[in-house]
Design an enzyme around this catalytic site. Structure first.
Site, PDB file in Angstrom:
ATOM      1  N   ARG A   1       0.851  -1.188   0.000  1.00  0.00           N
ATOM      2  CA  ARG A   1       0.000   0.000   0.000  1.00  0.00           C
ATOM      3  C   ARG A   1       0.886   1.238   0.000  1.00  0.00           C
ATOM      4  NH1 ARG A   1      -2.895   0.433   5.150  1.00  0.00           N
ATOM      5  NH2 ARG A   1      -1.121  -0.722   5.974  1.00  0.00           N
TER       6      ARG A   1
ATOM      7  N   CYS B   1       3.298   7.856  -5.915  1.00  0.00           N
ATOM      8  CA  CYS B   1       4.001   9.132  -5.953  1.00  0.00           C
ATOM      9  C   CYS B   1       2.981  10.243  -5.700  1.00  0.00           C
ATOM     10  CB  CYS B   1       4.637   9.303  -7.336  1.00  0.00           C
ATOM     11  SG  CYS B   1       5.232  10.966  -7.624  1.00  0.00           S
TER      12      CYS B   1
ATOM     13  N   ASN C   1      -5.613   6.682   3.345  1.00  0.00           N
ATOM     14  CA  ASN C   1      -5.400   5.820   4.500  1.00  0.00           C
ATOM     15  C   ASN C   1      -3.957   5.911   4.943  1.00  0.00           C
ATOM     16  OD1 ASN C   1      -6.064   3.820   6.414  1.00  0.00           O
ATOM     17  ND2 ASN C   1      -5.110   2.266   5.115  1.00  0.00           N
ATOM     18  N   GLU C   2      -3.771   6.418   6.160  1.00  0.00           N
ATOM     19  CA  GLU C   2      -2.425   6.458   6.745  1.00  0.00           C
ATOM     20  C   GLU C   2      -1.386   6.987   5.762  1.00  0.00           C
ATOM     21  OE1 GLU C   2      -1.712   2.547   8.423  1.00  0.00           O
ATOM     22  OE2 GLU C   2      -2.947   2.996  10.154  1.00  0.00           O
TER      23      GLU C   2
ATOM     24  N   CYS D   1       9.122  14.198  -8.304  1.00  0.00           N
ATOM     25  CA  CYS D   1       9.261  14.681  -6.923  1.00  0.00           C
ATOM     26  C   CYS D   1      10.534  15.503  -6.778  1.00  0.00           C
ATOM     27  CB  CYS D   1       9.265  13.510  -5.942  1.00  0.00           C
ATOM     28  SG  CYS D   1       7.624  12.785  -5.721  1.00  0.00           S
TER      29      CYS D   1
ATOM     30  N   GLU E   1      -9.012   3.778  14.348  1.00  0.00           N
ATOM     31  CA  GLU E   1      -8.693   2.347  14.333  1.00  0.00           C
ATOM     32  C   GLU E   1      -8.196   1.938  15.714  1.00  0.00           C
ATOM     33  OE1 GLU E   1      -5.915   0.932  11.430  1.00  0.00           O
ATOM     34  OE2 GLU E   1      -6.844   2.002   9.764  1.00  0.00           O
TER      35      GLU E   1
ATOM     36  N   GLU F   1      -3.286  -9.107   6.343  1.00  0.00           N
ATOM     37  CA  GLU F   1      -3.833  -8.754   7.649  1.00  0.00           C
ATOM     38  C   GLU F   1      -4.845  -9.767   8.166  1.00  0.00           C
ATOM     39  OE1 GLU F   1      -3.257  -4.308   8.485  1.00  0.00           O
ATOM     40  OE2 GLU F   1      -4.536  -4.298   6.725  1.00  0.00           O
TER      41      GLU F   1
ATOM     42  N   HIS G   1      -4.959 -10.023  11.885  1.00  0.00           N
ATOM     43  CA  HIS G   1      -5.186  -8.833  12.702  1.00  0.00           C
ATOM     44  C   HIS G   1      -6.524  -8.999  13.404  1.00  0.00           C
ATOM     45  CE1 HIS G   1      -5.731  -4.690  13.914  1.00  0.00           C
ATOM     46  NE2 HIS G   1      -4.528  -4.394  13.495  1.00  0.00           N
TER      47      HIS G   1
END
Lengths: 680, 680, 680
Positions: free
Chosen positions: B118, B122, B156-157, B167, B313, B361, B364
């Site tokens: 994930r 860029c 997400n995060e 960049c 979360e 996951e 988890h």
């Protein structure tokens, strides 16, 4: 008759100075004013200039601007100082790598680096060599007749490797030359038939790396030799224009402590005097160990040219690149500066004069801090060192005389470290050298660090530990030394491979050393870190750690035996008369107790002179080293212990140069020292 | 008058929900049926949808299929639930990186990654921004007026860096802008003359990496600033279409505990409320330490917007990415959920609702396990938390009021960590923040975590540890705060460098802070981990660890002195009256005892309110935190100790909301908690 | 009736030999003379030739020169020896990678390696396969009818992976085939909808690596399966020309101890007998642990073909690639050689006959050292082993019969190790296998190591630890085994995922194993290394380490319970009658005490035969293993203890083959052994 060797006779004084990078402050010249004033106040008589100046003196290709150098040299000189001038190759300007990407190194993984950091130019690149030649010539033409300039400092801390196509091809040529264009000779030397690694042409050779091969030990060794040779070749091109402009200015380059990457012995033919950067980890643990370790390298760099050297860099307080950057305690700065002098340095120099305001070294200790004042413990300490150096100026140029020497060899170090077997990842070669050196250090005995092919005839005792790789010339040199009366001590792992890292066949140690020592080795045992063996010697038991050899005496006397494990009662220490001398062999590693007890017997046997009479070692942390100008002996007594105070009888009266009176014993509190004088 | 701030006023309740990825089960819709039923049973009123849905809702370029989202949103809503909808940029579909390889990141070693994992897009890529804009607009148009949708969760995060040409060029433009297109300004700010690193053009700039340069600290710092700015720029483009479709839906993004890579303070202007992912290592060692650490970050994320936040979360049982993934003990899940509420969260959300069947996951923790039933300890625990949240619903939207604050600063954190010197690899910045926070936490005192430029006037006490990098604005802010009556505590390493990581010249702490504190710093000592110093304060001795400064008082009172080493009798703690306030300086690090004893004096002096009256700290593991709606005070009392049972007098009667009666003391077994109420 | 299986019936004797690389000494043929003489003296009857010979026998493409092989085979044979001939693919010649760069591997970071090291050819490369086929055919045509040649040894220690385009494409084809060209099947199996990882075409697949993805566990697993399959496919192409020339020569390949990279079970269908390289770390710690570990792998390699195998490599003294390379103590070389025989080996072979003079393995132990003589402890030890082998020649070809087996599975090992969760970086699968094997080993009980799909009907007891990944066929196999009367023991983590690494849904253990064991698992707890749980069993308490499961008995008897933590009184050991057998489940890991006490009860229950009668285990370090030819039983008794001397009653009279007399008890000093015989 006086025997003094000055680095530069036009300035026959101790150099007390620092790396100075005033181009950082060119927009705030009031800082230059402060600097000139503070240098005088600190008793500093020298500044090293130009190390990182390239981007200022040649801001774009072929455009030169020496105005800042002109001015600062003039100001230093007119206030009584001298200058060591650097060539700027250690940090090239950005335009150079932009226009000539070939000057950038390629990593062992095949990646071309971008511009950045220092030390990362390709030593082979013709473009880089050309540009360096031009800037060096400009500098030499402009400054080498300036009366301020007393020496050249070429580049800065040479080091590192490059895997670019140019270096690869240079390496192939190096091997073509070495093996006389005969690939079969190379195959034989590298034993390539094993693992089907045979070469059919020199063009197939790649530098050893994770991408190609790390298992051809002969190739690994030749690569390291090549890196040294190529670096020196580069250095020689750096020096040529300097010598052309004024051959009388002595040249050096600053070497780095225990750096493994270059065979420093190979440099001695090309520099006029040795210089090194000295950064021990004072107060990190056992301070006496730290002092001994620094002393070892002082002894090495002095021995390199067998005359006074420069301690080109040191910190008056702390560095910024240790894991923990502890401050030198009060007294330690002066003590460690005088340690250099005691071991033969003619300079005490700092990195750097003034702390940078920014970039990576801004917290490295310096004489002047970010506060910019003289009102600091560090500044006062440097000033004190300056005062002492001026008091003892007569010692400049005097020599160190040693009756004992330890043999060190980079090629052996490389081969040992590269060898698969034994304790695979830690052969402890330098640690073993230190363990013998520590005996001399703690007993007040001068000691040189020499190359295996050096003339050994002047020594009463030579210690040659772990000479795993040895060639016939060195072996013959050892035999000659003993035959003519020398005492030689060697150890486990002696004479296992030749100069190509090929094992000696038949009985070892090879090259006839089995005859010299009167023993032969059957096998070599490795102990796990939690295992200990035992040896009996002189009625006492000693612990064996790390390594033990099963050897047989063919015609040597067995002086000690193992007393545990299956080789119990096998020889652990042998002694063999050979010609007029004696060759001893130690078949195991110990924690130092055995070395201490054995060497005590040996030095008494060899009639080695202690600088101060003592039973056994000097008290903990106390050292006694001497220099001599042929007429006087200068005795340096010091206490590196952090806690112990000692009253030390000197054995006879000495003149205390700093105290200005004659004394027969000294009271040494922690970090105290005395510089004493007597007739030879 | 009531003062409640709701995340979304249309849903003025605690959110109890989870990340939900039903697209995994689209072929087994019976699992959807189970889910809808079990959500209700678990007391869950919210599901977060769409995080990883991109490849399903846009299976190939420009082809959209929202059927699964349509259906599941409808089903959730019709069974009484609400939805937080995610933009899907955190995990792009495979076709996107196939067609537009520029969306793939390039590593610091110059390698373009393949599709995978994930977070690896860029942030600069125009193609990626365009595709995200389209999908976000589609989602917003379709769902932002759906009554189920109560908030947006963008991406997400966020995290990570990219070294691609796009960049690199964006970074150059960032610097062109910052330095007003004047490369000389950059050279001055980066101190590039040292090491001959001068730039002649912005096009020469490379992002710092092992391939280029890691030693230009100003560049390193600007790179990190750029990464934050570029990430926020990307986030703003994500948000625009959402706001365009319906500006009333509040927007957030989920942040990560103590993540170092992004300056989260910079995000607060662009999000409507804060949200974070909370994964402490419960039961791994000292559980009270773990609780304090989680509390610190709860306090930070609340302080970010100074209003209720979401714990977006958490795990009801265990995670799968710690080195050892221990189960939460019975009671700990509900306790740690209520910890969030106590510190100002208006949500308890889990990752995830149902364990995935495969992929990374799958182990988890989740509300529903692979068994798919309600017959588990974990499910029952979640249900219990849901019941409690419904009982205390009146607390939703209430605020936390603090009289004390700790200053934290990412730029300082980056610069400190990057600094060469001191303890080189571990500066312990956050650990030092925690050591002060722990005092408040263990004494039942509310505490905010604020930025150095924030308005401090509302606090009686501000602690600003290790403010190594500080700019003039922040320094002036501190001075103003003290001048107007505040009590300020700072420590060693204050005011060493400016915003470009250039050292302050002259006496430090710089920026006039030497005047504020009445001291100046001469040098900084680093202790090896096995070394300890000593300080005397109030008749008692304390240990010094890691770092000690040699400082001088110019006009401050000396409250404590070093009592060992060469700086014995130098100041260790000073206090300086300044305007109506007081500025204290601590010159060393301790293990916590000194902080505890000093702060006890300070809070009594400053008349800081404890939430429960106590002599000294609360018993081990016990906490007391409050929220208020302006009329009532809600007191959360909890026991994080794993073994100790405590009877705690509350000092006055409270109404126990869950127990339904008025009480004056509480019996707290391990993991017990009480939620109490009194009039303000 | 005699039941003996010979590796090659034309040579029905123990093979005592070594890897021999005489091409290294082709310029010093006097060394060949020495070798031939010394082989005879050492009692060596076999040499393995050709492993690294390719660059000599095909010095350039298509140019062959077999003269050295012709000569050395002839000389060995004419002095009474035999030859195992190797194919040379393990180390290709340099010209091959120069002309066909595709034969060089590509790293997981996408870099093509240069020539170097061994084992680094691409297994897919058509060019490499073609060249190997040619050279193998040449060798086979020339030598496979030579009476000296008794076996083929293909390649050398297969291993490693390649990420080149050819391998990537082969991997895609492997998956196309597995998933019947249906990408949706792959998406389902890999659960790619999570994290939006869906594939739309097989061409999008990349091998898992840091450059792409490490989080798709199904992909990781298939990659490992593919690597095994591709390696075997390569091996099959190697074997084809050998079999074509003379199908009667048996073929093997040498495997490596506990190598994780290849599923060795998959090789058994393609080799005629098993062979492995055995290098335990003798004397490194607890010597009995070391012996047990070696014994485990002897048992595995024997079980692979359920008949005599070869110990193809071992060292008579020390290796060179351990971290510490300790010498075998006197006696250990012969003892460890006979350990192989005791476990079913028909050979004792060394790497290598003579130490190389140079290159990476020059310090690896060998029969003949650099001294080149017979006058060493090592040579004498090999000679002694040879003498013993000739005394016990009647044992050649005899079998090992076991009543107990342990199940091992590479696919499970891979999946477990790859799983995120639990103790994330150390699942301790093989260690757990060893802990059960140790029970059998220390009690004098023969034990096989088998695959989960193997026929288990011949065993009275089967232990199947940590069968995290299990497919339906294996599960049914276990059920069948128990149903028909077997006793099965399994443990925590049984039956969590299927063959695609997808979690079983519903109650687990999956695949109906919940029914077999009568339990279901609710959750899995991980303990930190410094934490311990407790279990009560048979009135005694045991420590729980690492992992504990919260399980419920549905219809099993609870034999032990946890006695600490929140799962106190939950089942820790259950037993379930199923059909005619019994299935036990252990829900926690212990340090070995519990296994010991539990298994003692079980073997008595199952009436498992001990090779020597004993109460409890044999004394520390003592082992008793048997082989049988159907008429006689050969009992091997040995002492691996480094210090203890034991008198061991044998329970009945045996004929001591070496001692030549009948005895009823034995005196075993350290490293002593007896080879005894009785009628069956």
């Amino acid at each position: 008759m006086k025997n003094r060797k000055f680095v530069n006779p036009v300035f026959p004084h101790f150099v007390h100075g620092a790396d100075y990078n005033p181009e950082q402050w060119v927009k705030t010249k009031n800082i230059w004013d402060d600097d000139i004033r503070l240098m005088k106040e600190a008793g500093c008589n020298e500044m090293t200039l130009g190390i990182f100046s390239w981007s200022v003196i040649e801001p774009s290709e072929g455009v030169f601007d020496f105005s800042f150098l002109d001015e600062i040299i003039e100001r230093i000189y007119s206030s009584g100082g001298r200058v060591v001038l650097s060539t700027p190759s250690g940090a090239r300007p950005r335009w150079l790598s932009e226009k000539y990407p070939e000057v950038l190194r390629v990593s062992r993984w095949g990646q071309r680096y971008h511009f950045g950091e220092r030390h990362n130019h390709c030593f082979t690149s013709p473009a880089y060599r050309e540009k360096v030649k031009i800037i060096n010539a400009k500098l030499a033409e402009r400054y080498s007749h300036h009366p301020a300039v007393i020496a050249w400092h070429v580049s800065n801390e040479y080091g590192g490797e490059c895997y670019c196509p140019l270096c690869t091809e240079a390496f192939r040529n190096y091997l073509r030359n070495k093996f006389e264009n005969d690939i079969e000779k190379l195959n034989d030397a590298y034993w390539t038939t094993f693992w089907s690694h045979r070469y059919s042409d020199f063009s197939q050779i790649e530098p050893p790396s994770e991408l190609s091969d790390m298992g051809i030990h002969g190739l690994n060794l030749d690569w390291r030799r090549f890196v040294t040779e190529q670096t020196i070749d580069f250095m020689r091109e750096e020096i040529a224009p300097l010598k052309k402009a004024n051959p009388s200015i002595p040249v050096t380059t600053n070497m780095m402590y225990d750096f493994d990457g270059l065979d420093y012995f190979k440099f001695r033919d090309y520099i006029d005097f040795a210089a090194w950067d000295c950064y021990p980890k004072w107060h990190s643990g056992d301070n006496a160990e730290t002092a001994e370790n620094a002393a070892f390298w002082h002894d090495f760099y002095r021995s390199l040219k067998m005359k006074p050297f420069f301690m080109m860099e040191s910190t008056p307080s702390q560095v910024n690149w240790h894991e923990y950057n502890k401050l030198k305690r009060p007294g330690m700065d002066t003590l460690s500066s005088l340690q250099a002098i005691a071991h033969g340095s003619d300079s005490v120099q700092y990195f750097q004069w003034r702390k940078s305001r920014g970039s990576s070294e801004k917290f490295h200790g310096a004489v002047v801090g970010h506060d910019g004042t003289n009102d600091t413990r560090v500044f006062r300490s440097v000033r004190k060192t300056g005062e002492i150096l001026s008091l003892i100026d007569e010692i400049t140029g005097s020599m160190v005389e040693s009756e004992a020497a330890i043999i060190m060899d980079w090629e052996n170090r490389w081969a040992l470290s590269d060898s698969q077997g034994f304790a695979r990842y830690d052969k402890k070669y330098t640690e073993t050298l230190y363990s013998f050196h520590k005996f001399f250090w703690s007993h007040g005995i001068n000691c040189d660090i020499v190359h295996p092919e050096d003339d050994l005839s002047k020594y009463k005792l030579v210690v040659a530990p772990m000479m795993y790789l040895i060639n016939q010339v060195s072996a013959d040199n050892l035999k000659k030394y003993v035959r003519e009366g020398g005492i030689l001590i060697s150890t486990y792992q002696l004479g296992m491979v030749d100069e190509n890292d090929l094992c000696y066949l038949g009985r070892t140690p090879g090259c006839g050393l089995d005859e010299l020592f009167g023993i032969w080795r059957e096998e070599t045992d490795t102990l796990y870190p939690d295992q200990k063996g035992r040896v009996k010697f002189g009625g006492q038991e000693y612990s064996v750690i790390d390594i033990a050899e099963v050897i047989h005496s063919s015609h040597a006397d067995v002086l000690a035996e193992f007393s545990a494990d299956y080789y119990s009662s096998f020889p652990a220490l042998t002694s063999n008369r050979y010609g007029k001398g004696k060759a001893l062999y130690i078949a195991f590693r110990d924690n130092g107790d055995f070395i201490n007890d054995l060497m005590s017997v040996i030095i008494s046997d060899a009639k080695i002179k202690k600088n101060i009479p003592s039973d056994g070692s000097l008290p903990y942390g106390i050292t006694a080293h001497t220099r001599t100008d042929g007429e006087n002996i200068y005795l340096f007594v010091a206490n590196y212990g952090e806690k112990n105070t000692v009253i030390l009888p000197l054995g006879k009266p000495y003149y205390d140069i700093i105290g200005g009176k004659t004394i027969s014993d000294v009271l040494l509190k922690p970090f105290d020292f005395f510089i004493l004088k007597t007739e030879r």
